[in-house]
Design a protein around this motif. Structure first.
Motif, mmCIF file in Angstrom:
data_model
loop_
_atom_site.group_PDB
_atom_site.id
_atom_site.type_symbol
_atom_site.label_atom_id
_atom_site.label_comp_id
_atom_site.label_asym_id
_atom_site.label_seq_id
_atom_site.Cartn_x
_atom_site.Cartn_y
_atom_site.Cartn_z
ATOM 1 N N HIS A 136 -60.804 -16.418 -9.640
ATOM 2 C CA HIS A 136 -59.418 -16.587 -10.087
ATOM 3 C C HIS A 136 -58.478 -16.832 -8.918
ATOM 4 O O HIS A 136 -58.595 -16.185 -7.872
ATOM 5 C CB HIS A 136 -58.922 -15.317 -10.797
ATOM 6 C CG HIS A 136 -59.541 -15.083 -12.127
ATOM 7 N ND1 HIS A 136 -58.873 -15.310 -13.318
ATOM 8 C CD2 HIS A 136 -60.771 -14.625 -12.480
ATOM 9 C CE1 HIS A 136 -59.670 -15.000 -14.332
ATOM 10 N NE2 HIS A 136 -60.825 -14.578 -13.845
ATOM 11 N N LEU A 137 -57.540 -17.750 -9.108
ATOM 12 C CA LEU A 137 -56.380 -17.875 -8.223
ATOM 13 C C LEU A 137 -55.163 -17.393 -9.001
ATOM 14 O O LEU A 137 -54.882 -17.882 -10.102
ATOM 15 C CB LEU A 137 -56.174 -19.324 -7.791
ATOM 16 C CG LEU A 137 -54.879 -19.588 -7.002
ATOM 17 C CD1 LEU A 137 -54.880 -18.864 -5.660
ATOM 18 C CD2 LEU A 137 -54.654 -21.089 -6.792
ATOM 19 N N LEU A 138 -54.463 -16.424 -8.435
ATOM 20 C CA LEU A 138 -53.253 -15.871 -9.055
ATOM 21 C C LEU A 138 -52.057 -16.184 -8.172
ATOM 22 O O LEU A 138 -52.053 -15.872 -6.973
ATOM 23 C CB LEU A 138 -53.392 -14.364 -9.228
ATOM 24 C CG LEU A 138 -54.359 -13.922 -10.330
ATOM 25 C CD1 LEU A 138 -55.005 -12.600 -9.993
ATOM 26 C CD2 LEU A 138 -53.594 -13.812 -11.653
ATOM 27 N N ILE A 139 -51.056 -16.815 -8.761
ATOM 28 C CA ILE A 139 -49.857 -17.218 -8.022
ATOM 29 C C ILE A 139 -48.649 -16.491 -8.592
ATOM 30 O O ILE A 139 -48.407 -16.527 -9.800
ATOM 31 C CB ILE A 139 -49.632 -18.739 -8.144
ATOM 32 C CG1 ILE A 139 -50.804 -19.503 -7.522
ATOM 33 C CG2 ILE A 139 -48.310 -19.145 -7.484
ATOM 34 C CD1 ILE A 139 -50.771 -20.999 -7.801
ATOM 35 N N VAL A 140 -47.906 -15.817 -7.727
ATOM 36 C CA VAL A 140 -46.616 -15.245 -8.100
ATOM 37 C C VAL A 140 -45.552 -15.987 -7.302
ATOM 38 O O VAL A 140 -45.632 -16.076 -6.077
ATOM 39 C CB VAL A 140 -46.549 -13.736 -7.771
ATOM 40 C CG1 VAL A 140 -45.143 -13.202 -8.006
ATOM 41 C CG2 VAL A 140 -47.558 -12.958 -8.603
ATOM 42 N N ASP A 141 -44.572 -16.550 -8.007
ATOM 43 C CA ASP A 141 -43.515 -17.267 -7.297
ATOM 44 C C ASP A 141 -42.280 -17.400 -8.185
ATOM 45 O O ASP A 141 -42.256 -16.895 -9.306
ATOM 46 C CB ASP A 141 -44.007 -18.650 -6.835
ATOM 47 C CG ASP A 141 -43.528 -18.957 -5.417
ATOM 48 O OD1 ASP A 141 -42.314 -18.784 -5.149
ATOM 49 O OD2 ASP A 141 -44.352 -19.345 -4.578
ATOM 50 N N PHE A 142 -41.285 -18.089 -7.663
ATOM 51 C CA PHE A 142 -40.026 -18.248 -8.392
ATOM 52 C C PHE A 142 -40.085 -19.436 -9.333
ATOM 53 O O PHE A 142 -40.663 -20.485 -9.002
ATOM 54 C CB PHE A 142 -38.875 -18.470 -7.404
ATOM 55 C CG PHE A 142 -38.537 -17.268 -6.580
ATOM 56 C CD1 PHE A 142 -37.970 -16.144 -7.156
ATOM 57 C CD2 PHE A 142 -38.802 -17.253 -5.220
ATOM 58 C CE1 PHE A 142 -37.663 -15.025 -6.388
ATOM 59 C CE2 PHE A 142 -38.502 -16.145 -4.448
ATOM 60 C CZ PHE A 142 -37.926 -15.027 -5.040
ATOM 61 N N MET A 193 -39.098 -14.727 -11.699
ATOM 62 C CA MET A 193 -40.423 -14.927 -11.102
ATOM 63 C C MET A 193 -41.475 -15.063 -12.200
ATOM 64 O O MET A 193 -41.373 -14.447 -13.253
ATOM 65 C CB MET A 193 -40.772 -13.741 -10.199
ATOM 66 C CG MET A 193 -39.906 -13.658 -8.956
ATOM 67 S SD MET A 193 -40.012 -12.046 -8.138
ATOM 68 C CE MET A 193 -41.748 -12.000 -7.712
ATOM 69 N N PHE A 194 -42.479 -15.895 -11.915
ATOM 70 C CA PHE A 194 -43.583 -16.079 -12.858
ATOM 71 C C PHE A 194 -44.892 -15.687 -12.198
ATOM 72 O O PHE A 194 -45.005 -15.623 -10.972
ATOM 73 C CB PHE A 194 -43.655 -17.540 -13.337
ATOM 74 C CG PHE A 194 -44.074 -18.523 -12.271
ATOM 75 C CD1 PHE A 194 -45.421 -18.810 -12.034
ATOM 76 C CD2 PHE A 194 -43.129 -19.153 -11.484
ATOM 77 C CE1 PHE A 194 -45.801 -19.702 -11.052
ATOM 78 C CE2 PHE A 194 -43.498 -20.061 -10.493
ATOM 79 C CZ PHE A 194 -44.842 -20.328 -10.270
ATOM 80 N N ILE A 195 -45.884 -15.427 -13.033
ATOM 81 C CA ILE A 195 -47.253 -15.282 -12.545
ATOM 82 C C ILE A 195 -48.111 -16.308 -13.261
ATOM 83 O O ILE A 195 -47.948 -16.542 -14.477
ATOM 84 C CB ILE A 195 -47.802 -13.846 -12.762
ATOM 85 C CG1 ILE A 195 -49.212 -13.742 -12.173
ATOM 86 C CG2 ILE A 195 -47.740 -13.416 -14.227
ATOM 87 C CD1 ILE A 195 -49.716 -12.324 -12.006
#
Length: 201
Positions: A136-142, A193-195
């Motif tokens: 899995h790649l998990l991205i948290v950003d705006f 922010m989203f994940i």
């Protein structure tokens, strides 16, 4: 990675109460998407001083903290020493400059890192190569914020457009959601922010 010099300069002042709090909500969001991770190896990509990864150490078999800033890595190594942490490693490395074929992980997470990367698609492609099958790649950003105009960072991301780009690279089972909204979060502006969770399979 983008802005390495700037991060080098602020490394020993980085852990402010605001950053610690945002790291906590980010790590909690990531934790919600982990599946059978206790036996898995993870990379905290663009880890900074390790605020997110440190909070997730107990969720994985091992965590590699990776950043382009030597001073940020020094901060993490000090924490590892202070707390006598096991199953933890560090790597100072820039994916935008060279590949690392021997590096592999079941989970890669990155919190507020993508916005600093000029060529997003290139780095996401490199990370795809690092992921193990089923990883899995998990991205948290705006989320994209049109009020922000900066030469240093992206002004956030449109979740659907990011998912489309990742699908072309080969990521599958992509899901995302907005999980946090706060005042003056992003360069002095209110922001959300989203994940995003994705798999290699």
């Amino acid at each position: 990675m983008g802005n390495t010099d700037k991060f080098d300069m602020i490394a020993n002042l980085y852990d402010t109460p605001e950053r610690i709090q945002i790291a906590k909500v980010s790590s909690d969001a990531i934790r919600n998407y982990l599946v059978d991770a206790k036996s898995k190896n993870a990379i905290d990509f663009g880890c900074g001083t390790g605020l997110v990864g440190m909070d997730l150490l107990n969720e994985f078999n091992s965590v590699l903290f990776l950043d382009t800033s030597p001073n940020m890595i020094n901060q993490i190594e000090q924490k590892i020493s202070d707390f006598n942490l096991q199953h933890v490693d560090t790597l100072c490395f820039d994916f935008e400059k060279e590949g690392l074929s021997e590096l592999h992980a079941d989970y890669i997470f990155m919190a507020q890192v993508l916005l600093h990367i000029p060529d997003v698609e290139f780095v996401l492609s490199r990370l795809f190569e690092v992921l193990n099958e089923g990883g899995h790649l998990l991205i948290v950003d705006f989320n994209k914020n049109e009020k922000i105009d900066s030469d240093l960072v992206h002004n956030g991301f449109n979740q659907a457009e990011l998912a489309d780009m990742m699908t072309k690279i080969g990521y599958r089972d992509i899901q995302s959601e907005t999980f946090y909204t706060g005042s003056k979060l992003f360069m002095g502006h209110d922001a959300s922010m989203f994940i995003l969770d994705s798999r290699k399979r």
